[in-house]
Design an enzyme around this catalytic site. Structure first.
Site, PDB file in Angstrom:
ATOM      1  N   ASN A 265       6.279  -7.422  17.728  1.00  0.00           N
ATOM      2  CA  ASN A 265       6.765  -8.690  17.185  1.00  0.00           C
ATOM      3  C   ASN A 265       8.056  -8.390  16.442  1.00  0.00           C
ATOM      4  O   ASN A 265       8.028  -7.818  15.345  1.00  0.00           O
ATOM      5  CB  ASN A 265       5.714  -9.287  16.244  1.00  0.00           C
ATOM      6  CG  ASN A 265       6.173 -10.590  15.607  1.00  0.00           C
ATOM      7  OD1 ASN A 265       7.367 -10.900  15.560  1.00  0.00           O
ATOM      8  ND2 ASN A 265       5.219 -11.357  15.107  1.00  0.00           N
ATOM      9  N   PRO A 266       9.187  -8.728  17.021  1.00  0.00           N
ATOM     10  CA  PRO A 266      10.468  -8.349  16.397  1.00  0.00           C
ATOM     11  C   PRO A 266      10.651  -8.932  14.996  1.00  0.00           C
ATOM     12  O   PRO A 266      11.369  -8.345  14.182  1.00  0.00           O
ATOM     13  CB  PRO A 266      11.520  -8.933  17.353  1.00  0.00           C
ATOM     14  CG  PRO A 266      10.805  -9.140  18.641  1.00  0.00           C
ATOM     15  CD  PRO A 266       9.365  -9.409  18.308  1.00  0.00           C
TER      16      PRO A 266
ATOM     17  N   ARG B  30       7.531  -0.421  22.801  1.00  0.00           N
ATOM     18  CA  ARG B  30       7.576  -1.892  22.783  1.00  0.00           C
ATOM     19  C   ARG B  30       7.440  -2.374  21.345  1.00  0.00           C
ATOM     20  O   ARG B  30       6.538  -1.938  20.625  1.00  0.00           O
ATOM     21  CB  ARG B  30       6.451  -2.462  23.650  1.00  0.00           C
ATOM     22  CG  ARG B  30       6.288  -3.972  23.524  1.00  0.00           C
ATOM     23  CD  ARG B  30       5.351  -4.544  24.581  1.00  0.00           C
ATOM     24  NE  ARG B  30       6.022  -4.558  25.884  1.00  0.00           N
ATOM     25  CZ  ARG B  30       5.498  -4.097  27.004  1.00  0.00           C
ATOM     26  NH1 ARG B  30       4.295  -3.552  27.003  1.00  0.00           N
ATOM     27  NH2 ARG B  30       6.178  -4.154  28.128  1.00  0.00           N
TER      28      ARG B  30
ATOM     29  N   GLU C 164       6.603   4.030   9.100  1.00  0.00           N
ATOM     30  CA  GLU C 164       7.063   5.261   8.434  1.00  0.00           C
ATOM     31  C   GLU C 164       8.522   5.552   8.785  1.00  0.00           C
ATOM     32  O   GLU C 164       9.295   6.015   7.953  1.00  0.00           O
ATOM     33  CB  GLU C 164       6.202   6.451   8.868  1.00  0.00           C
ATOM     34  CG  GLU C 164       4.716   6.157   8.948  1.00  0.00           C
ATOM     35  CD  GLU C 164       4.010   6.190   7.609  1.00  0.00           C
ATOM     36  OE1 GLU C 164       4.430   6.965   6.749  1.00  0.00           O
ATOM     37  OE2 GLU C 164       3.046   5.430   7.427  1.00  0.00           O
TER      38      GLU C 164
ATOM     39  N   GLY D  48       0.831  -1.196   0.000  1.00  0.00           N
ATOM     40  CA  GLY D  48       0.000   0.000   0.000  1.00  0.00           C
ATOM     41  C   GLY D  48       0.870   1.253   0.000  1.00  0.00           C
ATOM     42  O   GLY D  48       0.796   2.067  -0.896  1.00  0.00           O
ATOM     43  N   PHE D  49       1.670   1.390   1.045  1.00  0.00           N
ATOM     44  CA  PHE D  49       2.625   2.500   1.178  1.00  0.00           C
ATOM     45  C   PHE D  49       1.941   3.861   1.084  1.00  0.00           C
ATOM     46  O   PHE D  49       2.567   4.841   0.698  1.00  0.00           O
ATOM     47  CB  PHE D  49       3.732   2.392   0.125  1.00  0.00           C
ATOM     48  CG  PHE D  49       4.362   1.024   0.043  1.00  0.00           C
ATOM     49  CD1 PHE D  49       5.021   0.494   1.134  1.00  0.00           C
ATOM     50  CD2 PHE D  49       4.270   0.254  -1.112  1.00  0.00           C
ATOM     51  CE1 PHE D  49       5.594  -0.769   1.074  1.00  0.00           C
ATOM     52  CE2 PHE D  49       4.833  -1.009  -1.172  1.00  0.00           C
ATOM     53  CZ  PHE D  49       5.500  -1.518  -0.076  1.00  0.00           C
TER      54      PHE D  49
ATOM     55  N   ILE E 212      -1.380  -4.779   5.363  1.00  0.00           N
ATOM     56  CA  ILE E 212      -0.818  -4.373   4.068  1.00  0.00           C
ATOM     57  C   ILE E 212       0.580  -4.961   3.882  1.00  0.00           C
ATOM     58  O   ILE E 212       1.435  -4.391   3.203  1.00  0.00           O
ATOM     59  CB  ILE E 212      -0.842  -2.842   3.913  1.00  0.00           C
ATOM     60  CG1 ILE E 212      -0.017  -2.152   5.011  1.00  0.00           C
ATOM     61  CG2 ILE E 212      -2.270  -2.338   3.972  1.00  0.00           C
ATOM     62  CD1 ILE E 212       0.103  -0.624   4.791  1.00  0.00           C
TER      63      ILE E 212
END
Lengths: 727, 316
Positions: free
Chosen positions: A613-614, A610, A687, A241-242, A467
């Site tokens: 999810n790495p 936080r 972003e 999407g971006f 996305i």
């Protein structure tokens, strides 16, 4: 549930799942081709016909007439609708160019007709038979630099702090440079595509590829002047999407019009040239950056003035977006000018404003460090601030920028960099190191969800989209965490307007906002379960609901438990500035003869609260690095200034980075907890990943070569003149 | 896409005869370029003759000590052939620098030579292009046009497009010859240097082939040895057409040959420029690019070509 004060200690501080690595749960569907993207939803409705668009071939003017006779007579054609057949459609949310209707042409490849046929090939062939006669508008001026020169100094500053002129007069070191960035395309792999069933002209079903379900449903209703309740919209998978799919675009509009005309469902994907010239793009910018500093490196003045193009009424690309908030300074003047041009619609693309703005500000910081004979990392450290520089009473909720700089410098081996450019050579390659900082605000939006426990299985429904970011996975992690279940006991249902309205995906608000919404819904479900079981203060862990001595397995609960809730955000957040930070480091090799630049390795250190999810967050960051390498080195929508359109409108001519451009990438998360941001103490990273990466590469190219390029993309022709003579 | 008919040819001769006989016929082999062009409405053949099954897919040694490469040998097979890798390494390097693995698997030797220009105005049917529609003019040569990828030499007032092949640049430096069969069944041999035509007033005429004539093979003379290099310069590391490419064969005595890609309507080589090799890159390019007419946007190609060759000459 309202989030109305900073989060205290909560279940996410000792989480089993949230904040831990997890492979994306939709991954197997995607790699096996089973995830249904919009154009491939062959099974959702019978009798799908094919639509194909026709675009205007002038930049602005009027259509005098169109000849569609040959198209109507072509084999397989079911309907042809031209823009002259219907009144101008109303503008949807944040659209500034009409998507269809009327005789006015506002930009090249604005849709002027749609052909519906039995096959794709028939529709395309017939579309090629349509001709239009135009009255071309007056010659337009596409010289953005000249426009900037005219506008410079005019208008009220967007931000003004202190006496800037005095600061510059008395500074120990000053940088004053012009920077140019090119127009950039989102260039998502999946083009804009929709299947629309509006056969009866009454209820409309839309299967599309879109980041914002509720906005776009509303925009469809506005565009066609119908009740939003008549529109159902689904977008469970989005192939990139971006920001290019935040809004309603011509694919859905033309498919709807075609469907109504043909009395059958119609599918339509925008051909790649339409993605470039019919949909939106990141506008080019011209920027003047002036920096004044004391001899110890402290900034005494920041002046950032920029211009970008847009159709009238649009927002352009505000390259100054980050400047009021990034560095401590005594004085500041910031101004963005929008220059009206009849070009395709300029709108949001990943880090709108900031992605371009960092190319000016963070290259200028590199230039200032050199002028001060100071290390670029140190220059940024001495200018750190814990409060909003343009509103000092407002603190950052959490800002660990200095830690990003120091951690990244250490991991990268920054101390090996030579401060003098052009010192390191390996064979025919010049090697350089560069760095840049990253700043991106991180808004949090209200977000809702429905949580259902049915025969022991947890189902989450929300109109949130994925996305490619990992929404499915982080939302499932959140739900499983709250309900004491495992990840595979959760079924996620996303991207449907029948589900509660979420934040949607954009502005790096998606993950932080929508996980908070799922948390709210699951807490409501916990309340519902406790109440129906007569459990006082129930606890949920290991698949059990427990209260005192009583406990039951959720899997054994009969019937259906359901709760809907929304996380809303109290105005306490206004007391803080919420933002994310990063430091990007890059090592490049530049060919001594040709100027070919290859990015050999990159390290990014990220401060975004936080990390939910790495694994998926890392994917977003390395995706950002990859996008930025294309953005800084090769991507440019080449403008034909005689005709007013982007010429290189396919993926052969518009060069995104390819695999061979991407070598070693490392991401380091500080992984803290921002209690002001959300109950999960999380912020966005999407972003941020394209803020400053390109500047780090550009600064590394300077370090390698001694050639300072300020016009981007930094293609080799811009380096050639400054490279060493060859024996 | 316009409707078209299709047939599989039974022999090269029959294919050529049919192509001359059927109105609007074209050959198709790998289709990596033609099918794209048909989808975009740039090519609209009425009849396709599939020549991929004619057995022209072998590389054989010639009596002269060279190689005869069948026209249907895939780019992948050609670049990987052990004799090519050993004796004509510039060709392997050039082919490997082009397109992608998937495309090279499908693309053929004959088709590669016949691929059309990648000029963006040629590719856009809304724009004027005399290659696409003879006599319609050239949008690339008008005020404000984007020309950065286009040619600097051998061009004309009617067309500044380049030939996009890498393979052909290496074949040019190797003095390759094209072998064809004509519609009357005759075999013809065309030196590669005479194969691609300069645009002049007729940019739509791109090759020396007569109507219906089919490429059957490319022959390479006996190996010439030397150090063989191909440097393709582009904005990204792979999967892009050359801004400039340089094919170089250099002998131990300093003599050699140079051909350029990305600058002209055909692989660009001049004997007089080859002769300047002992005098360095500047001397070579002064001859090779003498008379160049770059646009403002392609001016850099002159410098780039010279520097690229200079770097190759500095390589050990």
């Amino acid at each position: 549930m309202e989030f109305n004060e900073p989060a205290g200690q909560n279940l996410f501080d000792n989480a089993r799942l949230v904040g831990k690595p997890a492979a994306r749960i939709d991954g197997p569907l995607k790699v096996s081709g089973l995830a249904p993207y919009a154009y491939e939803r062959h099974d959702v409705v019978e009798g799908q016909l094919y639509g194909y668009p026709v675009g205007a071939t002038i930049s602005h003017g009027r259509i005098l007439s169109m000849d569609v006779e040959a198209a109507r007579a072509a084999p397989g054609v079911r309907a042809v609708v031209t823009t002259l057949d219907i009144a101008p459609l109303a503008l949807g949310m944040l659209n500034v160019a009409r998507l269809f209707g009327g005789d006015e042409v506002q930009h090249y490849h604005q849709a002027i007709a749609v052909v519906v046929a039995d096959s794709f090939e028939q529709a395309r062939a017939a579309a090629g038979l349509i001709t239009a006669e135009y009255a071309t508008g007056d010659a337009a001026d596409f010289d953005l630099h000249a426009a900037f020169e005219r506008l410079q100094g005019s208008g009220d500053p967007d931000t003004l702090v202190g006496d800037v002129d005095t600061a510059f007069r008395s500074a120990a070191a000053v940088v004053d440079q012009m920077y140019h960035t090119a127009s950039i395309s989102h260039a998502a792999m999946e083009p804009h595509a929709s299947i629309v069933d509006w056969s009866d002209g009454e209820r409309m079903r839309v299967w599309t590829s879109n980041q914002m379900i509720n906005w776009t449903r509303g925009s469809i209703a506005t565009t066609f002047g119908i009740d939003p309740e008549l529109v159902q919209l689904e977008s469970p998978y989005v192939g990139g999407g971006f920001g290019g799919k935040l809004w309603l675009r011509a694919d859905a509009v033309l498919a709807a019009i075609g469907s109504r005309a043909a009395g059958a469902p119609v599918k339509l994907a925008l051909p790649r040239p339409f993605v470039m010239n019919n949909t939106t793009h990141r506008a080019a910018t011209v920027q003047r950056v002036r920096l004044a500093a004391a001899s110890d490196g402290r900034l005494t003045g920041i002046w950032h003035e920029a211009a970008s193009h847009s159709l009238p009424g649009g927002r352009g690309e505000n390259a100054t977006a980050q400047t009021p908030y990034f560095y401590a300074t005594d004085t500041m003047r910031v101004k963005h000018h929008i220059v009206a041009m009849p070009l395709p619609e300029a709108s949001d693309m990943r880090a709108p404003g900031e992605a371009s703005g960092h190319m000016g500000l963070e290259v200028a910081m590199d230039e200032l460090a050199e002028a001060l004979e100071m290390d670029p990392v140190q220059l940024r450290i001495v200018n750190d601030t814990q409060v909003n520089p343009s509103e000092p009473s407002q603190p950052f909720s959490e800002r660990n920028y200095v830690a990003c700089l120091e951690t990244g410098a250490e991991a990268f081996g920054w101390s090996d960099r030579s401060a003098t450019p052009g010192q390191r050579r390996e064979g025919q390659w010049l090697i350089g190191m560069g760095m840049a900082g990253a700043y991106r605000g991180t808004p949090v939006r209200p977000s809702g969800a429905r949580a259902i426990l049915e025969n022991g299985r947890l189902i989450i429904e929300t109109d949130m989209t994925d996305i490619g970011t990992g929404s499915y996975t982080v939302l499932a992690q959140t739900a499983a965490e709250v309900m004491g279940l495992t990840l595979d006991e959760v079924e996620m249902r996303l991207g449907n307007s029948l589900y509660p309205v979420s934040s949607g995906s954009g502005g790096q608000f998606g993950a932080a906002s929508s996980t908070a919404g799922v948390y709210a819904a699951c807490m409501a479900l916990r309340g519902e379960i406790g109440e129906r079981l007569g459990y006082d203060a129930p606890e949920f862990s290991d698949g059990l609901v427990v209260s005192g001595d009583s406990s039951q397995a959720l899997a054994d609960l009969q019937g259906r438990f359901e709760a809907v809730d929304e996380m809303t955000i109290g105005n306490f957040q206004d007391n803080y500035l919420l933002a994310t930070f990063g430091a990007h480091f890059a090592e490049v090799a530049v060919h001594i003869a040709t100027g070919e630049t290859r990015v050999r390795r990159m390290v990014s250190t990220i401060d975004a609260g936080r990390i939910l999810n790495p694994t998926t967050a890392r994917s977003q960051l390395i995706g950002g690095m990859t996008m930025s390498i294309g953005g800084v080195l090769s991507e440019e929508m080449a403008l034909d200034t005689g005709r007013g359109y982007f010429v290189n409108h396919d993926l052969a001519g518009y060069e995104v980075a390819v695999h061979a451009d991407i070598l070693d990438q490392e991401v380091i998360f500080l992984d803290t907890a921002d209690a002001v941001a959300t109950p999960l103490k999380a912020k966005g990273v999407g972003e941020l990943g394209v803020c400053g990466v390109g500047a780090a590469v550009a600064n590394a190219v300077y370090n390698a070569t001694g050639v300072r390029v300020r016009d981007f993309p930094l293609t080799l022709d811009r380096l050639l003149g400054g490279l060493p003579e060859l024996a | 896409m316009k409707a078209f008919s299709f047939e599989r040819a039974s022999s090269a001769q029959a294919a050529a005869a049919r192509a001359a006989e059927v109105q609007g016929a074209k050959f198709i082999a790998g289709g990596t370029n033609l099918v794209d062009l048909m989808k975009l409405g740039i090519e609209a053949p009425e009849h396709l003759i599939d020549v991929s099954g004619l057995g022209l897919d072998r590389i054989e040694e010639t009596d002269e000590g060279g190689l005869r490469i069948g026209a249907m040998v895939s780019n992948t097979a050609l670049s990987a052939d052990v004799r090519i890798r050993r004796d004509y390494p510039v060709l392997t390097r050039a082919i490997a620098a082009g397109a992608s693995g998937q495309l090279r698997n499908k693309a053929t030797t004959g088709g590669n030579l016949l691929q059309r220009t990648r000029c963006p105005y040629f590719y856009d049917t809304a724009q004027a292009c005399s290659k696409r529609v003879p006599g319609s003019g050239c949008s690339a040569l008008t005020e404000g046009a984007f020309s950065r990828q286009l040619g600097v030499i051998g061009t004309s007032d009617a067309c500044i497009a380049t030939h996009p092949s890498d393979m052909a640049v290496a074949m040019r430096v190797l003095d390759a010859t094209i072998e064809t069969v004509t519609p009357t069944g005759m075999t013809r041999r065309i030196p590669l240097e005479e194969f691609h035509l300069l645009p002049g007033d007729t940019p739509e005429k791109e090759t020396a082939l007569m109507p219906g004539e089919l490429i059957t093979a490319v022959t390479l003379p006996a190996p010439v040895g030397g150090i063989q290099r191909y440097h393709k310069v582009r904005d990204r590391a792979s999967y892009a057409f050359a801004l400039v490419s340089v094919a170089l064969i250099r002998q131990p005595d300093g003599s050699g040959r140079v051909a350029l890609g990305g600058v002209a309507p055909r692989p660009w080589r001049l004997a007089a420029a080859d002769a300047e090799l002992p005098n360095g890159a500047r001397a070579v390019m002064a001859r090779l690019l003498d008379g160049a007419r770059p646009t403002e946007e392609t001016q850099f190609k002159i410098t780039l070509a010279e520097r690229t060759l200079a770097a190759l000459l500095l390589e050990e």
